[in-house]
Design an enzyme around this catalytic site. Structure first.
Site, PDB file in Angstrom:
ATOM      1  N   LYS A  61      25.753  59.261  49.355  1.00 32.24           N
ATOM      2  CA  LYS A  61      25.725  57.676  49.137  1.00 32.24           C
ATOM      3  C   LYS A  61      24.553  57.120  49.966  1.00 32.24           C
ATOM      4  O   LYS A  61      24.485  57.388  51.400  1.00 32.24           O
ATOM      5  CB  LYS A  61      26.960  57.045  49.584  1.00 32.24           C
ATOM      6  CG  LYS A  61      26.869  55.537  49.315  1.00 32.24           C
ATOM      7  CD  LYS A  61      27.237  55.094  47.876  1.00 32.24           C
ATOM      8  CE  LYS A  61      27.556  53.601  47.665  1.00 32.24           C
ATOM      9  NZ  LYS A  61      28.734  52.858  47.964  1.00 32.24           N
TER      10      LYS A  61
ATOM     11  N   CYS B 154      26.507  53.417  55.739  1.00 26.86           N
ATOM     12  CA  CYS B 154      27.081  52.181  56.123  1.00 26.86           C
ATOM     13  C   CYS B 154      26.341  51.384  57.013  1.00 26.86           C
ATOM     14  O   CYS B 154      25.766  51.593  58.090  1.00 26.86           O
ATOM     15  CB  CYS B 154      28.541  52.735  56.682  1.00 26.86           C
ATOM     16  SG  CYS B 154      29.432  51.245  57.432  1.00 26.86           S
TER      17      CYS B 154
ATOM     18  N   GLY C  26      32.002  47.542  42.710  1.00 29.48           N
ATOM     19  CA  GLY C  26      32.587  47.081  44.179  1.00 29.48           C
ATOM     20  C   GLY C  26      32.768  45.700  44.241  1.00 29.48           C
ATOM     21  O   GLY C  26      33.968  45.467  43.923  1.00 29.48           O
TER      22      GLY C  26
ATOM     23  N   ASN D  52      24.202  51.735  48.414  1.00 25.67           N
ATOM     24  CA  ASN D  52      25.353  51.051  49.077  1.00 25.67           C
ATOM     25  C   ASN D  52      24.730  49.422  49.085  1.00 25.67           C
ATOM     26  O   ASN D  52      23.759  49.119  48.525  1.00 25.67           O
ATOM     27  CB  ASN D  52      25.275  51.429  50.642  1.00 25.67           C
ATOM     28  CG  ASN D  52      26.903  51.366  51.109  1.00 25.67           C
ATOM     29  OD1 ASN D  52      27.201  50.247  51.027  1.00 25.67           O
ATOM     30  ND2 ASN D  52      27.096  52.271  51.818  1.00 25.67           N
TER      31      ASN D  52
ATOM     32  N   GLY E 245      26.045  48.931  42.038  1.00 23.87           N
ATOM     33  CA  GLY E 245      25.268  47.907  42.295  1.00 23.87           C
ATOM     34  C   GLY E 245      25.112  46.651  41.277  1.00 23.87           C
ATOM     35  O   GLY E 245      24.540  46.842  40.271  1.00 23.87           O
ATOM     36  N   GLY E 246      25.863  45.544  41.578  1.00 23.51           N
ATOM     37  CA  GLY E 246      25.683  44.465  40.653  1.00 23.51           C
ATOM     38  C   GLY E 246      26.416  44.722  39.298  1.00 23.51           C
ATOM     39  O   GLY E 246      26.064  43.749  38.355  1.00 23.51           O
TER      40      GLY E 246
ATOM     41  N   LYS F 155      38.121  55.173  50.191  1.00 20.45           N
ATOM     42  CA  LYS F 155      37.484  54.747  51.144  1.00 20.45           C
ATOM     43  C   LYS F 155      36.894  55.768  51.989  1.00 20.45           C
ATOM     44  O   LYS F 155      37.421  56.565  52.509  1.00 20.45           O
ATOM     45  CB  LYS F 155      38.408  53.649  52.019  1.00 20.45           C
ATOM     46  CG  LYS F 155      37.846  53.126  53.268  1.00 20.45           C
ATOM     47  CD  LYS F 155      36.683  52.186  53.274  1.00 20.45           C
ATOM     48  CE  LYS F 155      36.062  51.688  54.559  1.00 20.45           C
ATOM     49  NZ  LYS F 155      34.857  50.693  54.179  1.00 20.45           N
ATOM     50  N   SER F 156      35.613  55.406  52.520  1.00 24.12           N
ATOM     51  CA  SER F 156      34.723  56.410  53.464  1.00 24.12           C
ATOM     52  C   SER F 156      35.830  56.572  54.935  1.00 24.12           C
ATOM     53  O   SER F 156      36.388  55.649  55.476  1.00 24.12           O
ATOM     54  CB  SER F 156      33.630  55.825  54.023  1.00 24.12           C
ATOM     55  OG  SER F 156      32.607  55.737  52.737  1.00 24.12           O
TER      56      SER F 156
ATOM     57  N   LEU G   9      33.993  49.887  58.778  1.00 19.28           N
ATOM     58  CA  LEU G   9      34.800  51.291  58.494  1.00 19.28           C
ATOM     59  C   LEU G   9      36.065  51.585  58.697  1.00 19.28           C
ATOM     60  O   LEU G   9      36.558  52.508  59.335  1.00 19.28           O
ATOM     61  CB  LEU G   9      33.804  52.519  59.145  1.00 19.28           C
ATOM     62  CG  LEU G   9      33.671  53.944  58.753  1.00 19.28           C
ATOM     63  CD1 LEU G   9      33.722  54.050  56.974  1.00 19.28           C
ATOM     64  CD2 LEU G   9      32.518  54.407  59.448  1.00 19.28           C
TER      65      LEU G   9
ATOM     66  N   GLY H 247      26.959  42.718  44.822  1.00 22.81           N
ATOM     67  CA  GLY H 247      27.097  41.743  43.688  1.00 22.81           C
ATOM     68  C   GLY H 247      25.947  41.574  42.863  1.00 22.81           C
ATOM     69  O   GLY H 247      24.972  42.450  42.999  1.00 22.81           O
TER      70      GLY H 247
HETATM   71  O1  RRO Z   1      33.281  49.724  56.076  1.00 21.76           O
HETATM   72  C1  RRO Z   1      32.255  49.119  55.680  1.00 21.76           C
HETATM   73  O2  RRO Z   1      31.765  48.169  56.757  1.00 21.76           O
HETATM   74  C2  RRO Z   1      31.083  49.216  54.887  1.00 21.76           C
HETATM   75  C3  RRO Z   1      30.808  50.766  54.472  1.00 21.76           C
HETATM   76 BR1  RRO Z   1      31.372  52.091  55.267  1.00 21.76          BR
HETATM   77  C4  RRO Z   1      29.792  50.967  53.496  1.00 21.76           C
HETATM   78  O3  RRO Z   1      29.465  52.084  53.239  1.00 21.76           O
HETATM   79  N1  RRO Z   1      29.160  49.880  53.138  1.00 21.76           N
HETATM   80  C5  RRO Z   1      29.450  48.694  53.123  1.00 21.76           C
HETATM   81  O4  RRO Z   1      29.112  47.818  52.479  1.00 21.76           O
HETATM   82  N2  RRO Z   1      30.599  48.440  54.238  1.00 21.76           N
END
Ligand code: RRO
Length: 314
Positions: A167, A133, A274, A196, A252-253, A48-49, A76, A224
């Protein structure tokens, strides 16, 4: 007798037994979840970021599944930089280089500070700088500001000399691809991860006449099936424009072997999953591997290199 096809790949000189892994954010916030990915059929995992300090993220409900994907405004939530650096260091010490550390500071200064800490650390693996993000209130997606991307990468590469990927958010106009690729080609990037979620979509429940997630008045990132054509376009557009030394992760998807096949045709070196990974969990990597192997076998391909980037046009 059927010859086994190979799903092995390479990114920035690092070997992956399987080209698939999770996309940052989904089931990868804790050591427990990361370990589940590491022991699955996935070729690796991404964390996770991280921000420097732990974050709670946005208010709930902040993620919902949809008929063809998902919407999220997580904001985040994460355990903080030290937690994830400790995890990736332990993986490295165990001889596993297939772990990517994702960072997403809420300012350029925070990103640069984390990169200084990574530069000073013994971690030698892949780091992904998340410039996309869509869900931190009051913070625009850096990836849509080409001067800001230039600025953060100029500063980063003035001292950071390990492998760094980024990203990116989805782009939609061909001039955007030309402009961002011209910026990225100035730097020794290990890879670009595209895409993203598509930021700030809005999903409505007509029965209640209300939005379905709470933060930001219901606006959130879409993932998705809805985003697959956009993701494929971004992977393809970048592969046609980026220096060949810059690898590509296609995200993606993806929910089937055919989706992975299409991402690789567009030029993806690795792929990340994802939205579909959320409900299905780590078993998804084995299922999609089987599906992809079957497709490749039927087409007579034994390795990904035989069709990577070889999309035909009419
Ligand atoms: O945590 C998020 O809301 C989030 C992040 Br960091 C991201 O890079 N992409 C996303 O769809 N959600």
């Amino acid at each position: 007798m059927q010859t086994k096809v190979s799903l092995q790949s390479e990114l920035a000189g690092i070997h992956f037994d399987n080209l698939m892994m999770n996309a940052a954010g989904v089931r990868c916030s804790s050591v427990v979840d990361l370990n589940k990915i590491m022991v699955s059929s996935a070729g690796g995992a991404i964390t996770k970021s991280a921000t420097i300090e732990p974050r709670e993220g946005n208010e709930s409900p902040r993620m919902q599944g949809l008929p063809l994907g998902s919407i999220n405004s997580m904001g985040l939530p994460n355990h903080g930089f030290d937690y994830y650096l400790d995890y990736v260091m332990k993986q490295q010490e165990a001889g596993n280089n297939n772990i990517i550390m994702s960072i997403a500071g809420t300012s350029i200064d925070e990103n640069i500070e984390m990169l200084h800490r990574l530069q000073a650390s013994d971690f030698d693996g892949l780091v992904e700088l998340n410039l996309s993000c869509p869900n931190v209130k009051g913070k625009p997606q850096v990836g849509y500001d080409f001067d800001a991307v230039d600025q953060v990468l100029t500063e980063a590469f003035s001292f950071y000399n390990k492998r760094l990927g980024i990203k990116l958010p989805p782009y939609f106009d061909l001039t955007q691809f030309d402009q961002i690729a011209a910026v990225l080609n100035k730097f020794p990037l290990a890879y670009v991860n595209s895409i993203n979620s598509i930021g700030n979509g809005l999903v409505i429940d007509p029965e209640t006449e209300a939005v379905i997630i709470k933060p930001k008045g219901g606006f959130g990132g879409i993932g998705g099936e809805y985003v697959k054509p956009t993701a494929l376009a971004n992977v393809r557009a970048f592969r046609l424009r980026l220096n060949p030394e810059i690898g590509i992760i296609g995200t993606g998807g993806i929910k089937s072997g055919m989706d992975v096949f299409e991402h690789v045709l567009c030029g993806a070196d690795l792929v990340q999953i994802g939205t579909a990974f959320g409900p299905e969990g780590p078993a998804i990597f084995e299922r999609i591997s089987r599906e992809l192997e079957e497709i490749m076998d039927q087409k007579g391909y034994k390795s990904l290199d035989e069709f990577r980037g070889k999309l035909k046009t009419l």
